[in-house]
Design a protein around this motif. Structure first.
Motif, PDB file in Angstrom:
ATOM      1  N   PHE A  39      25.686  -2.611   7.732  1.00 19.14           N
ATOM      2  CA  PHE A  39      24.715  -1.967   7.537  1.00 19.14           C
ATOM      3  C   PHE A  39      24.934  -0.596   8.562  1.00 19.14           C
ATOM      4  O   PHE A  39      25.905  -0.629   8.902  1.00 19.14           O
ATOM      5  N   PHE A  40      23.911   0.239   7.864  1.00 26.82           N
ATOM      6  CA  PHE A  40      24.450   1.687   8.624  1.00 26.82           C
ATOM      7  C   PHE A  40      23.997   1.974   9.739  1.00 26.82           C
ATOM      8  O   PHE A  40      23.002   1.935  10.127  1.00 26.82           O
ATOM      9  N   ASN A  41      24.553   2.391  10.900  1.00 28.66           N
ATOM     10  CA  ASN A  41      23.833   2.373  11.992  1.00 28.66           C
ATOM     11  C   ASN A  41      25.144   3.952  12.935  1.00 28.66           C
ATOM     12  O   ASN A  41      25.694   5.309  11.833  1.00 28.66           O
ATOM     13  N   MET A  42      23.649   4.675  13.454  1.00 35.85           N
ATOM     14  CA  MET A  42      24.203   5.980  13.919  1.00 35.85           C
ATOM     15  C   MET A  42      23.687   6.934  12.831  1.00 35.85           C
ATOM     16  O   MET A  42      24.992   7.582  12.803  1.00 35.85           O
ATOM     17  N   VAL A  43      22.957   6.607  11.741  1.00 32.85           N
ATOM     18  CA  VAL A  43      22.651   7.794  10.725  1.00 32.85           C
ATOM     19  C   VAL A  43      22.493   8.991  11.956  1.00 32.85           C
ATOM     20  O   VAL A  43      21.024   8.797  12.148  1.00 32.85           O
ATOM     21  N   ASP A  44      22.490   9.808  10.851  1.00 33.99           N
ATOM     22  CA  ASP A  44      21.819  10.987  11.669  1.00 33.99           C
ATOM     23  C   ASP A  44      21.471  11.796  10.124  1.00 33.99           C
ATOM     24  O   ASP A  44      22.711  12.849   9.457  1.00 33.99           O
ATOM     25  N   ARG A  45      19.860  11.827   9.694  1.00 36.18           N
ATOM     26  CA  ARG A  45      19.740  12.956   8.764  1.00 36.18           C
ATOM     27  C   ARG A  45      19.800  14.727   8.445  1.00 36.18           C
ATOM     28  O   ARG A  45      19.150  14.847   7.693  1.00 36.18           O
ATOM     29  N   ARG A  46      20.651  14.866   9.475  1.00 35.38           N
ATOM     30  CA  ARG A  46      20.833  16.159   9.051  1.00 35.38           C
ATOM     31  C   ARG A  46      22.689  15.991   8.904  1.00 35.38           C
ATOM     32  O   ARG A  46      22.689  17.653   8.382  1.00 35.38           O
ATOM     33  N   ARG A  47      22.926  15.746   8.897  1.00 34.16           N
ATOM     34  CA  ARG A  47      24.257  15.326   8.002  1.00 34.16           C
ATOM     35  C   ARG A  47      24.035  15.263   6.596  1.00 34.16           C
ATOM     36  O   ARG A  47      23.889  13.610   6.209  1.00 34.16           O
ATOM     37  N   LEU A  48      25.033  16.186   5.663  1.00 31.61           N
ATOM     38  CA  LEU A  48      24.824  15.396   4.393  1.00 31.61           C
ATOM     39  C   LEU A  48      25.196  14.638   4.079  1.00 31.61           C
ATOM     40  O   LEU A  48      24.796  13.440   3.289  1.00 31.61           O
ATOM     41  N   LEU A  49      26.186  13.954   4.657  1.00 26.82           N
ATOM     42  CA  LEU A  49      27.190  12.655   3.893  1.00 26.82           C
ATOM     43  C   LEU A  49      26.750  11.301   4.483  1.00 26.82           C
ATOM     44  O   LEU A  49      26.441  10.781   3.933  1.00 26.82           O
ATOM     45  N   HIS A  50      25.432  11.418   5.555  1.00 23.15           N
ATOM     46  CA  HIS A  50      25.118  10.952   6.110  1.00 23.15           C
ATOM     47  C   HIS A  50      24.438  10.163   4.843  1.00 23.15           C
ATOM     48  O   HIS A  50      24.289   8.864   4.468  1.00 23.15           O
ATOM     49  N   VAL A  51      23.216  11.271   4.650  1.00 24.02           N
ATOM     50  CA  VAL A  51      22.631  11.467   3.329  1.00 24.02           C
ATOM     51  C   VAL A  51      22.866  10.834   2.309  1.00 24.02           C
ATOM     52  O   VAL A  51      22.296   9.563   1.248  1.00 24.02           O
ATOM     53  N   GLU A  52      23.943  11.148   1.938  1.00 20.60           N
ATOM     54  CA  GLU A  52      24.600  10.871   0.364  1.00 20.60           C
ATOM     55  C   GLU A  52      25.209   9.645   0.356  1.00 20.60           C
ATOM     56  O   GLU A  52      24.998   9.151  -0.219  1.00 20.60           O
ATOM     57  N   MET A  53      25.096   8.966   1.672  1.00 22.87           N
ATOM     58  CA  MET A  53      25.756   7.552   1.252  1.00 22.87           C
ATOM     59  C   MET A  53      24.775   6.440   1.767  1.00 22.87           C
ATOM     60  O   MET A  53      24.127   5.198   1.198  1.00 22.87           O
ATOM     61  N   LEU A  54      23.044   7.349   2.725  1.00 22.61           N
ATOM     62  CA  LEU A  54      21.994   6.297   2.349  1.00 22.61           C
ATOM     63  C   LEU A  54      21.556   6.137   0.939  1.00 22.61           C
ATOM     64  O   LEU A  54      20.997   5.400   0.179  1.00 22.61           O
TER      65      LEU A  54
END
Ligand SMILES: Nc1ncnc2c1ncn2[C@@H]1O[C@H](COP(=O)(O)OP(=O)(O)OP(=O)(O)O)[C@@H](O)[C@H]1O
Ligand SMILES: [Mg+2]
Length: 248
Positions: free
Chosen positions: A176-191
């Protein structure tokens, strides 16, 4: 009894924080739970404010000379016991690598706990050593925190490959994804479009949160000192999803 290992080859991804929060929820939902702090750093024991009054020798544990049940210490939460870390765990690799120990050692140690334990949760050190092999043989599933970065995903693929190579096909792998920061493009893309390495994983993700960092200050799970925060809600959802997946 089911055994859940919080594991990742990569360090600092949130194994301990997740193990402590999920174990706390499991106990609140009336599952008699035992969290074994297998990392000699002892962070899980620290977060739960438990110290090992009875120190133990990893060597005599592995040889079956010391019953593991005697090491359980109650936490201040009903139905949640802990086996605190012990500094001798740093030798556990060597002990497990000794002739006759074998990858089934940890599983054999845990078996007698089944009488009065519903869930065993293992907070694992970040390693692919004989300890990890023993953990994989003992666990019913691996819960793997992954930070949404390419290096974290690579570590997860390495673990999957290693499990395949070593024949651990019985194991459910639940990243599962942890430490998700939705201000980061890569994090949003992976979600939005989870990479293949996340296959079969949990849908719940845990945000990057100062409340998780504050666990060290409060020596408590997030749900205890900041219950109405996004991080506390995420850990609760993670527990519910896990309970559903494991039919608890
Ligand atoms: N969702 C989160 N938001 C913010 N900080 C987090 C989050 N999850 C974990 N952390 C922080 O990251 C650090 C590492 O977390 P933790 O100790 O749980 O990781 P670990 O995988 O168990 O590390 P190790 O490999 O050293 O055992 C800690 O300082 C913790 O507070
Ligand atoms: Mg840890």
């Amino acid at each position: 009894m089911q055994t859940i290992a919080f594991y990742n080859l990569k360090g600092g991804v949130g194994k301990t924080a997740t193990a402590v929060n999920v174990a706390w929820h499991a106990a609140r939902w009336k599952h008699r739970t035992l969290l074994w702090d297998l990392d000699p750093q002892g962070a899980a024991s620290f977060y739960l404010g438990v110290s090992g009054e009875k120190s133990y020798k990893a060597g005599s544990l592995v040889k079956g000379k010391q019953p593991v049940g005697r090491l359980r210490v109650p936490s201040r939460y009903p139905l949640l016991d802990v086996i605190p870390a012990d500094i001798s765990l740093r030798n556990m690799d060597l002990k497990l690598a000794e002739p006759g120990a074998g990858r089934g050692s940890l599983k054999r140690l845990l078996e007698p706990l089944g009488e009065n334990t519903r869930l065993v949760m293992l907070d694992c050190p970040p390693t692919l050593s004989p300890v990890a092999e023993s953990i994989f043989a003992a666990a019913d599933c691996l819960v793997v925190p992954v930070i949404p970065t390419h290096l974290s995903l690579r570590a997860l693929e390495q673990v999957r490959q290693w499990l395949d190579d070593k024949g651990f096909k019985h194991l459910k792998v639940l990243p599962f994804f942890n430490m998700v920061d939705r201000r980061r493009l890569l994090h949003v893309e992976m979600l939005v479009k989870p990479p293949a390495a996340m296959r079969g994983g949990l849908k719940t993700w845990v945000p990057y949160s100062t409340h998780v960092e504050q666990m060290g200050e409060h020596c408590a799970p997030v749900g205890e000192f900041a219950p109405h925060t996004p991080a506390a809600r995420a850990f609760q959802s993670l527990w519910f999803e896990l309970a559903e997946r494991l039919k608890l």
